[in-house]
Motif scaffolding. Structure first.
Motif, PDB file in Angstrom:
ATOM      1  N   HIS A 103      51.743  41.167  39.387  1.00  0.00           N
ATOM      2  CA  HIS A 103      51.092  42.328  39.989  1.00  0.00           C
ATOM      3  C   HIS A 103      49.569  42.156  40.003  1.00  0.00           C
ATOM      4  N   THR A 104      49.010  41.626  38.924  1.00  0.00           N
ATOM      5  CA  THR A 104      47.575  41.355  38.916  1.00  0.00           C
ATOM      6  C   THR A 104      47.227  40.320  39.984  1.00  0.00           C
ATOM      7  N   CYS A 105      48.079  39.319  40.125  1.00  0.00           N
ATOM      8  CA  CYS A 105      47.862  38.305  41.158  1.00  0.00           C
ATOM      9  C   CYS A 105      47.879  38.948  42.545  1.00  0.00           C
ATOM     10  N   GLU A 106      48.755  39.897  42.765  1.00  0.00           N
ATOM     11  CA  GLU A 106      48.792  40.606  44.052  1.00  0.00           C
ATOM     12  C   GLU A 106      47.424  41.213  44.366  1.00  0.00           C
ATOM     13  N   HIS A 107      46.791  41.824  43.377  1.00  0.00           N
ATOM     14  CA  HIS A 107      45.464  42.421  43.592  1.00  0.00           C
ATOM     15  C   HIS A 107      44.449  41.348  43.986  1.00  0.00           C
ATOM     16  N   VAL A 134      42.322  50.252  39.130  1.00  0.00           N
ATOM     17  CA  VAL A 134      42.475  48.998  38.393  1.00  0.00           C
ATOM     18  C   VAL A 134      41.414  48.046  38.924  1.00  0.00           C
ATOM     19  N   LYS A 135      40.637  47.480  37.993  1.00  0.00           N
ATOM     20  CA  LYS A 135      39.559  46.560  38.347  1.00  0.00           C
ATOM     21  C   LYS A 135      39.868  45.177  37.797  1.00  0.00           C
ATOM     22  N   VAL A 136      39.693  44.173  38.631  1.00  0.00           N
ATOM     23  CA  VAL A 136      39.813  42.778  38.211  1.00  0.00           C
ATOM     24  C   VAL A 136      38.377  42.247  38.181  1.00  0.00           C
ATOM     25  N   GLY A 137      37.787  42.310  36.988  1.00  0.00           N
ATOM     26  CA  GLY A 137      36.373  41.947  36.859  1.00  0.00           C
ATOM     27  C   GLY A 137      35.558  42.699  37.893  1.00  0.00           C
ATOM     28  N   ASN A 138      34.608  42.014  38.510  1.00  0.00           N
ATOM     29  CA  ASN A 138      33.850  42.581  39.628  1.00  0.00           C
ATOM     30  C   ASN A 138      34.414  42.113  40.962  1.00  0.00           C
ATOM     31  N   TYR A 139      35.585  41.482  40.921  1.00  0.00           N
ATOM     32  CA  TYR A 139      36.172  40.904  42.131  1.00  0.00           C
ATOM     33  C   TYR A 139      36.924  41.923  42.970  1.00  0.00           C
ATOM     34  N   ASP A 140      37.713  42.776  42.329  1.00  0.00           N
ATOM     35  CA  ASP A 140      38.539  43.711  43.090  1.00  0.00           C
ATOM     36  C   ASP A 140      38.703  45.008  42.310  1.00  0.00           C
ATOM     37  N   THR A 175      51.461  48.081  36.144  1.00  0.00           N
ATOM     38  CA  THR A 175      51.129  47.369  34.920  1.00  0.00           C
ATOM     39  C   THR A 175      50.441  46.041  35.244  1.00  0.00           C
ATOM     40  N   HIS A 176      49.503  45.664  34.388  1.00  0.00           N
ATOM     41  CA  HIS A 176      48.686  44.473  34.622  1.00  0.00           C
ATOM     42  C   HIS A 176      48.447  43.722  33.330  1.00  0.00           C
ATOM     43  N   VAL A 177      48.020  42.471  33.471  1.00  0.00           N
ATOM     44  CA  VAL A 177      47.573  41.686  32.322  1.00  0.00           C
ATOM     45  C   VAL A 177      46.209  42.212  31.889  1.00  0.00           C
ATOM     46  N   LYS A 178      45.748  41.800  30.723  1.00  0.00           N
ATOM     47  CA  LYS A 178      44.424  42.213  30.245  1.00  0.00           C
ATOM     48  C   LYS A 178      43.323  41.300  30.771  1.00  0.00           C
ATOM     49  N   ASN A 179      43.692  40.059  31.134  1.00  0.00           N
ATOM     50  CA  ASN A 179      42.721  39.076  31.584  1.00  0.00           C
ATOM     51  C   ASN A 179      43.413  38.137  32.573  1.00  0.00           C
ATOM     52  N   THR A 180      42.693  37.705  33.599  1.00  0.00           N
ATOM     53  CA  THR A 180      43.309  36.840  34.617  1.00  0.00           C
ATOM     54  C   THR A 180      43.790  35.505  34.046  1.00  0.00           C
ATOM     55  N   SER A 181      43.301  35.123  32.878  1.00  0.00           N
ATOM     56  CA  SER A 181      43.769  33.875  32.255  1.00  0.00           C
ATOM     57  C   SER A 181      45.256  33.939  31.915  1.00  0.00           C
ATOM     58  N   GLU A 182      45.853  35.126  31.931  1.00  0.00           N
ATOM     59  CA  GLU A 182      47.276  35.318  31.645  1.00  0.00           C
ATOM     60  C   GLU A 182      48.151  35.196  32.896  1.00  0.00           C
ATOM     61  N   VAL A 183      47.558  34.991  34.060  1.00  0.00           N
ATOM     62  CA  VAL A 183      48.309  35.023  35.318  1.00  0.00           C
ATOM     63  C   VAL A 183      49.067  33.723  35.585  1.00  0.00           C
ATOM     64  N   GLY A 184      48.466  32.579  35.372  1.00  0.00           N
ATOM     65  CA  GLY A 184      49.084  31.303  35.741  1.00  0.00           C
ATOM     66  C   GLY A 184      48.490  30.789  37.036  1.00  0.00           C
ATOM     67  N   THR A 185      49.188  29.868  37.667  1.00  0.00           N
ATOM     68  CA  THR A 185      48.710  29.249  38.907  1.00  0.00           C
ATOM     69  C   THR A 185      49.455  29.834  40.100  1.00  0.00           C
ATOM     70  N   ALA A 221      41.052  31.515  37.364  1.00  0.00           N
ATOM     71  CA  ALA A 221      40.456  30.616  36.366  1.00  0.00           C
ATOM     72  C   ALA A 221      39.189  31.195  35.726  1.00  0.00           C
ATOM     73  N   GLN A 222      38.592  32.207  36.330  1.00  0.00           N
ATOM     74  CA  GLN A 222      37.373  32.797  35.774  1.00  0.00           C
ATOM     75  C   GLN A 222      37.625  33.597  34.495  1.00  0.00           C
ATOM     76  N   GLY A 223      38.885  33.905  34.214  1.00  0.00           N
ATOM     77  CA  GLY A 223      39.188  34.685  33.014  1.00  0.00           C
ATOM     78  C   GLY A 223      38.576  36.074  33.057  1.00  0.00           C
ATOM     79  N   LEU A 224      38.771  36.761  34.182  1.00  0.00           N
ATOM     80  CA  LEU A 224      38.200  38.102  34.366  1.00  0.00           C
ATOM     81  C   LEU A 224      39.016  39.154  33.621  1.00  0.00           C
ATOM     82  N   ASP A 225      38.337  40.099  33.003  1.00  0.00           N
ATOM     83  CA  ASP A 225      39.025  41.212  32.357  1.00  0.00           C
ATOM     84  C   ASP A 225      39.587  42.154  33.410  1.00  0.00           C
TER      85      ASP A 225
END
Length: 155
Positions: A19-23, A110-116, A123-133, A75-79
């Motif tokens: 779901h975070t990846c979708e954003h 829902v904010k993905v760092g300053n990106y989106d 429901t979402h991960v806490k950091n993009t580093s948890e998403v995978g490739t 890969a930026q590991g955004l909160d």
């Protein structure tokens, strides 16, 4: 006295990394193609699909660039954080057309760092580093509907 936030019930349980990846994919599509967020989405643990209204079909080069750009954001590991605001505060900042008629006065951002940032109850991960490739596994174009469907998975 502390005010209790009242939100609508959410009718599904997404797999947080997907779901975070979708954003991230939505914002990247907007950046690359100047389109809106997906017009329909089916988000699942193993694979997901998103449909976009576009004027022309993306090329294979475009698809590769989409993958690269999405993975660079991951890969930026955004909160990934949330914010609560009123619908009135959301006007002009977000597209409220997708809100249900009975939506609560308070909405969740829902904010993905300053990106989106977007309205979301999921429901979402806490950091993009948890998403995978991110990997596009297939895509097709409907010329009549001017709709591009993309299927993807996380590795």
């Amino acid at each position: 006295m502390e005010q209790q936030i009242q939100l609508n019930d959410h009718n599904k349980q997404e797999y947080p990394p997907m779901h975070t990846c979708e954003h991230i994919v939505n914002r990247t599509m907007m950046n690359l193609f100047g389109c809106g967020r997906s017009v329909s989405a089916h988000i699942e643990r193993k694979k997901s699909k998103l449909d976009y209204a576009l004027e022309t079909a993306p090329t294979e080069k475009d698809v590769k660039r989409l993958e690269e750009d999405v993975n660079a954001v991951i890969a930026q590991g955004l909160d990934v954080t949330t914010e609560f605001i009123t619908q009135e505060e959301a006007q002009g900042r977000f597209d409220l057309k997708r809100l249900p008629e009975d939506a609560s006065e308070t909405v969740r951002i829902v904010k993905v760092g300053n990106y989106d940032e977007c309205l979301c109850l999921g429901t979402h991960v806490k950091n993009t580093s948890e998403v995978g490739t991110f990997k596009v596994i297939s895509h097709d174009w409907n010329e009549e509907a001017k709709r591009w469907r993309m299927r993807f998975k996380l590795q």
